[in-house]
Design an enzyme around this catalytic site. Structure first.
Site: not given
Ligand code: HSE
Length: 427
Positions: A132, A130, A199, A203
């Site tokens: 980075g 979650v 995505d 998260k």
């Molecule tokens: N692709 C994601 C983003 C990062 O653009 O935040 C990896 O989860």
């Protein structure tokens, strides 16, 4: 010495290798013993890499890691659903602890993975899954553990935040900003998981389970991406004192968790509104601590590598000192996700209508008949017979709004309903 097997040597895997090597002495001091990579799974043994690596460490056979009795910790950095999920489960069955950055697998199968880990006395850490480099998983498990948390808001996708910021600041359309993000390497060649909101949904599902101690099925989470946002909407938002963000929301309720991802108007003086470009943020309210907001880069080799390596250090320390600091999740309950049409929200609506007497009265009557109360109305003057008409509603049930829009669409003088975007005034 503690021994690692790494599954995957892509962007994040290479970052982890670099950090483990560069900070080896420091990490040894923290863990109390050396932490050494003994195998790395790659697709292609002969590929040129941007890091120096002892070729003897590389293997193209996952079993060299999963079934290797020497390995204490498996670091899963392949991503995606399979074979990552299978490798994680079989490694746990073999008594290994797991560090992963795989949001899809944790959001979808977290409950099964944690249960299997508890049965096998293994640990599972997933800070890198979650946002980075933004520390949020361990803070929820430890530093904020004294609090009841009832709401979390996040900007959890850097690609979409970059695109919306670029569209807004440079008055560009979505397609142009997406291409710009791809040219700069921020967006994937296939960016659909980012721009369609999936995505961010993985998260926020992970964060909501930790914050509320309730597991939900990620497939029930309402998801709407940013493809339909127009630069006109961003300009109008600005005129009305708002910005538009792709917002991930989780609210704990008696009958379920209200958890969703969609574009939202946010008051421009709110701290979340200031998070621009590729930055991520998490904003929450704890009953003891009050408002907490963290922000950092949510992707990239070194920020995500930092989170993954911190997890490796934590698990290695626990194994070395025979302790357990990583939270157990066996007491978490299962919960429903509240259906979107039961949720109440305020809305921004942009219509194109014919500029003639009675149009507004017809629209207002339909809203009134369907319990939709208006907070403000704006008609932009244009020298042509078709004009934009903008409404902000008070809180309305989603199903009441949908019914009224279906009726409004049928009016002769309404050319098109151009935009429907939720407004989050109460964050
Ligand atoms: N692709 C994601 C983003 C990062 O653009 O935040 C990896 O989860």
């Amino acid at each position: 010495m503690l021994k690692l097997g790494i599954l995957g040597l892509g962007t994040v895997g290479s970052g982890v290798v670099k950090i483990l090597e560069k900070n080896a002495e420091n990490i040894k001091n923290k863990v109390g013993t050396e932490v050494k990579i003994i195998k790395i799974l790659v697709n292609n043994l002969d590929k040129e890499r941007d890091i120096e690596i002892d070729k003897n460490l590389l293997t193209d056979n996952a079993e060299d890691i999963i079934n290797n009795p020497e390995i204490d910790i498996v670091v899963e950095l392949i991503g995606g659903e399979q074979p990552a999920y299978d490798y994680i489960m079989r490694s746990i069955e073999n008594g290994k602890s797991i560090v992963t950055a795989n949001k899809l697998v944790i959001a979808k199968y977290g409950k099964r993975i944690f249960r299997k880990a508890d049965e096998n006395d293994a640990q599972v850490c997933y800070e890198g899954s979650v946002a980075g480099g933004l520390p949020i998983i361990r803070p929820l498990q430890n530093s904020l553990a004294a609090n009841r948390i009832e709401k979390i808001y996040g900007i959890l996708n850097g690609t979409t935040n970059y695109i919306l910021t670029d569209m807004s600041k440079n008055k560009k359309d979505f397609d142009e900003s997406l291409k710009n993000a791809q040219d700069l390497g921020f967006a994937e060649a296939d960016p659909s998981s980012d721009i369609d909101g999936h995505d961010a949904a993985y998260k926020i599902t992970i964060l909501s389970s930790l914050a509320f101690e309730r597991f939900v099925d990620v497939r029930d989470v309402y998801v709407e991406g940013i493809r339909e946002i127009k630069s006109t909407d961003l300009e109008l938002a600005h005129e009305m004192g708002y910005v538009i963000k792709l917002l991930a929301i989780a609210k704990n309720g008696n009958d379920g968790v209200d958890i969703r991802v969609h574009p939202a108007f946010i008051p421009e003086d709110h701290p979340i509104a200031m998070i621009n470009g590729t930055y991520n943020c998490v904003y929450l309210h704890g009953d003891a601590v009050g408002q907490v907001m963290s922000t950092a880069r949510g992707a990239g080799q070194m920020p995500t590598g930092s989170a993954v390596t911190a997890d490796i250090i934590q698990v290695a320390k626990d194994i070395n000192y025979n302790q357990r600091e990583v939270q157990r999740m066996d007491s978490f309950l299962e919960s429903n996700v509240t259906k979107i049409d039961e949720i109440e929200n305020s809305f921004y609506l942009r219509l194109e209508v014919e500029d003639k007497p009675g149009v507004m009265a017809h629209i207002a009557k339909i809203f009134g008949d369907n319990n939709v109360s208006l907070a403000s109305v704006l008609q932009k003057q244009k020298d042509n017979p078709v004009v934009p008409l903008v409404f902000i509603t008070h809180h309305v049930k989603e199903k009441d709004l949908e019914k009224s829009l279906n009726e409004i669409k049928e009016l002769d003088d309404v050319i098109e309903i151009k935009s429907v975007i939720r407004v989050e005034n109460d964050i």
